[in-house]
Design an enzyme around this catalytic site. Structure first.
Site, PDB file in Angstrom:
ATOM      1  N   GLY A 248       0.844  -1.197   0.000  1.00 39.96           N
ATOM      2  CA  GLY A 248       0.000   0.000   0.000  1.00 39.96           C
ATOM      3  C   GLY A 248       0.872   1.236   0.000  1.00 39.96           C
ATOM      4  N   LYS A 249       0.197   2.383  -0.097  1.00 37.98           N
ATOM      5  CA  LYS A 249       0.949   3.650  -0.137  1.00 37.98           C
ATOM      6  C   LYS A 249       1.808   3.805   1.112  1.00 37.98           C
ATOM      7  CE  LYS A 249      -2.361   6.489  -2.319  1.00 37.98           C
ATOM      8  NZ  LYS A 249      -2.918   7.816  -2.557  1.00 37.98           N
ATOM      9  N   ARG A 250       1.328   3.224   2.212  1.00 38.43           N
ATOM     10  CA  ARG A 250       2.072   3.357   3.468  1.00 38.43           C
ATOM     11  C   ARG A 250       3.417   2.634   3.452  1.00 38.43           C
ATOM     12  NH1 ARG A 250      -2.006   1.862   7.421  1.00 38.43           N
ATOM     13  NH2 ARG A 250      -3.569   2.952   6.201  1.00 38.43           N
ATOM     14  N   GLY A 252       5.339   2.987   1.150  1.00 39.17           N
ATOM     15  CA  GLY A 252       6.149   3.800   0.250  1.00 39.17           C
ATOM     16  C   GLY A 252       5.896   3.445  -1.203  1.00 39.17           C
TER      17      GLY A 252
END
Ligand code: GLU
Length: 482
Positions: A248-250, A252
């Site tokens: 996910g975006k978390r 990176g």
């Protein structure tokens, strides 16, 4: 009999972020079409107005083009089966919907959210699964386009084949009356994609894992419409670096343009994305475009999640950077170069670029690797105090090494061979290990954590400049608090 040509489509929703996994689906769909000399369509699925982000369509097109996935038809490439934006096809869905109503296979859903909630609570209290089809209204109102339109399902069990996931089977309990058209007049994904795939002659439905549980409901709709099933291929998730959850975006995760902006080559992204969950049965990891078209096969896409390995991405990028012709490398680096590098004399700049080529893992590394060639480096004595070996030496010892180096290099003719033998000679006269001697020379010359090969760096920098930097470093180190 007419030979059916392969038609695949990439059908992203314009929600702002083009996940690498989505683009992989697009790449695989493109490959399947290319291999067969078929047609590849880019279709924008913009039926969820709440999730839409402005500018996404352009962004999607840029991402697709960046990987070189040319499409025959798309939002900006009209064709007989278009338009290729779902929001421009509302009439088509309504026609299909009306036909389904006429066939007794769709009905207007008269319930308020409260009523539906009540049914849900009831089912829960009875410990039964909630199904819409248990609450079909006896006399549904005439559909006026303002109520949701539901499919009238015919529950049955299904077994079908998925090119990636293999043979799959479900019971009738998963079949329900799903919404075809929402109260805002837009179709659901569930309905729109079936209509579009049929109208566009799509032969292979290649998509993400999140749709697999709905597939039996789609099969029920295909049956209701007497449509032939397409070939299904479901892509596994892409997992984070540790392989323990969805990327996910978390973690990176960037979209492909983000990676390009950071200095990854489109060639790298193509090869890397293709090998997220696919290999050709050999240990080959690096694929050029033509190679992929030749070797790709849905059958060899793995079922389990594919790990997004950042280090493998960097390694692969280093490989593709090393493969570039020197002139091409210079062109690609242009937007990353510092103002000082841009101002430098072109032949010198090109020589620096070529010297750095085999150490670049990303185009953006060029400045850390080469700034000292274009401007005076700023001394940073933490490079010494944090160096495992150098930190054990006193200032006097370090200065002694640099003095010996200065003396020896002053006497040296400025060619790579001569410099190399002068450096080797210094190992003997100083009795130091290479890691110590060469690290302190490197630091004195570059004040950088990474730099290209020492002898070549010295040649390129020039004798006067190299000697001046060694002399300057001696005074910096003398003044250093150790
Ligand atoms: N519009 C869907 C999405 O963005 C694509 C599903 C499909 O390929 O059918 O997730």
């Amino acid at each position: 009999m007419l030979k059916q040509t392969v038609v695949t489509r990439f059908a992203p929703s314009p929600t702002g972020f083009m996940h690498v996994g989505a683009l992989r689906t697009g790449l695989f769909a493109w490959l399947v079409a290319k291999q067969a000399g078929g047609t590849f369509i880019l279709r924008i699925e913009d039926t969820d107005k709440n999730r839409e982000v402005e500018g996404s369509v352009e962004h999607i097109i840029q991402c697709v083009r960046m990987l070189g996935l040319e499409y025959e038809y798309g939002p900006d490439k009209p064709g007989a089966t278009g338009p290729y934006m779902q929001s421009q096809r509302l009439e088509i869905y309504h026609e299909w919907a009306k036909k389904m109503i006429a066939d007794g296979r769709a009905y207007a859903d008269p319930y308020t959210p409260e009523e539906l909630n009540h049914f849900r609570e009831e089912a829960k209290a009875k410990k039964q699964p909630f199904l819409y089809r248990n609450h079909r209204p006896d006399n549904p109102p005439v559909w006026d386009g303002r109520l949701p339109l539901r499919f009238l399902s015919k529950p049955r069990d299904y077994s079908w084949n998925d090119e990636v996931m293999g043979d799959l089977k479900t019971g009738e309990e998963v079949i329900d009356d799903i919404v075809l058209i929402k109260s805002d007049g837009y179709p659901t994904y569930n309905f729109a994609h079936i209509v579009d795939d049929a109208e566009m002659g799509v032969t292979h439905v290649i998509r993400g894992q999140e749709f697999i549980s709905s597939t039996p409901n789609y099969l029920n709709i295909y049956d209701a419409l007497s449509l032939k099933y397409p070939i299904f291929a479901t892509m596994p998730h892409i997992m984070n670096d540790q392989g323990n959850k969805k990327l996910g975006k978390r973690d990176g995760a960037k979209d492909v343009l983000g990676y390009i902006a950071e200095g990854y080559l489109p060639e790298t992204m193509l090869s890397f994305i293709a090998t997220l969950g696919w290999n050709d049965g050999t240990t080959q990891e690096i694929y050029e475009r033509a190679d992929l078209v030749e070797k790709f096969s849905l059958k060899r896409v793995q079922k389990s999640g594919a790990r997004f390995d950042q280090r493998r991405l960097q390694w692969m990028n280093g490989h593709f950077i090393r493969e570039l012709e020197p002139k091409e490398l210079a062109l690609r680096l242009e937007r990353f170069l510092s103002p000082a590098a841009k101002k430098a004399e072109p032949i010198y700049r090109q020589a620096v670029i070529e010297l750095c080529q085999d150490r670049l893992k990303s185009l953006s590394d060029i400045n850390t690797l080469s700034n000292f060639f274009f401007e005076q480096p700023t001394p940073d004595t933490s490079l010494i105090s944090s160096h495992k070996q150098l930190k054990k030496l006193s200032n006097a010892e370090l200065v002694g090494l640099l003095s010996a180096t200065h003396d020896s290099l002053s006497e040296t003719e400025w060619s790579q061979d001569a410099i190399q033998s002068s450096l080797n000679g210094l190992l003997e006269t100083t009795g130091q290990k290479p890691v110590i001697l060469f690290s302190i020379i490197r630091i004195a010359i570059t004040w950088a954590p990474f730099s290209p090969e020492l002898d070549k760096t010295l040649v390129l920098l020039g004798k006067d400049e190299a000697l001046a930097r060694i002399a300057a470093a001696k005074s910096v180190i003398t003044d250093r608090q150790s």
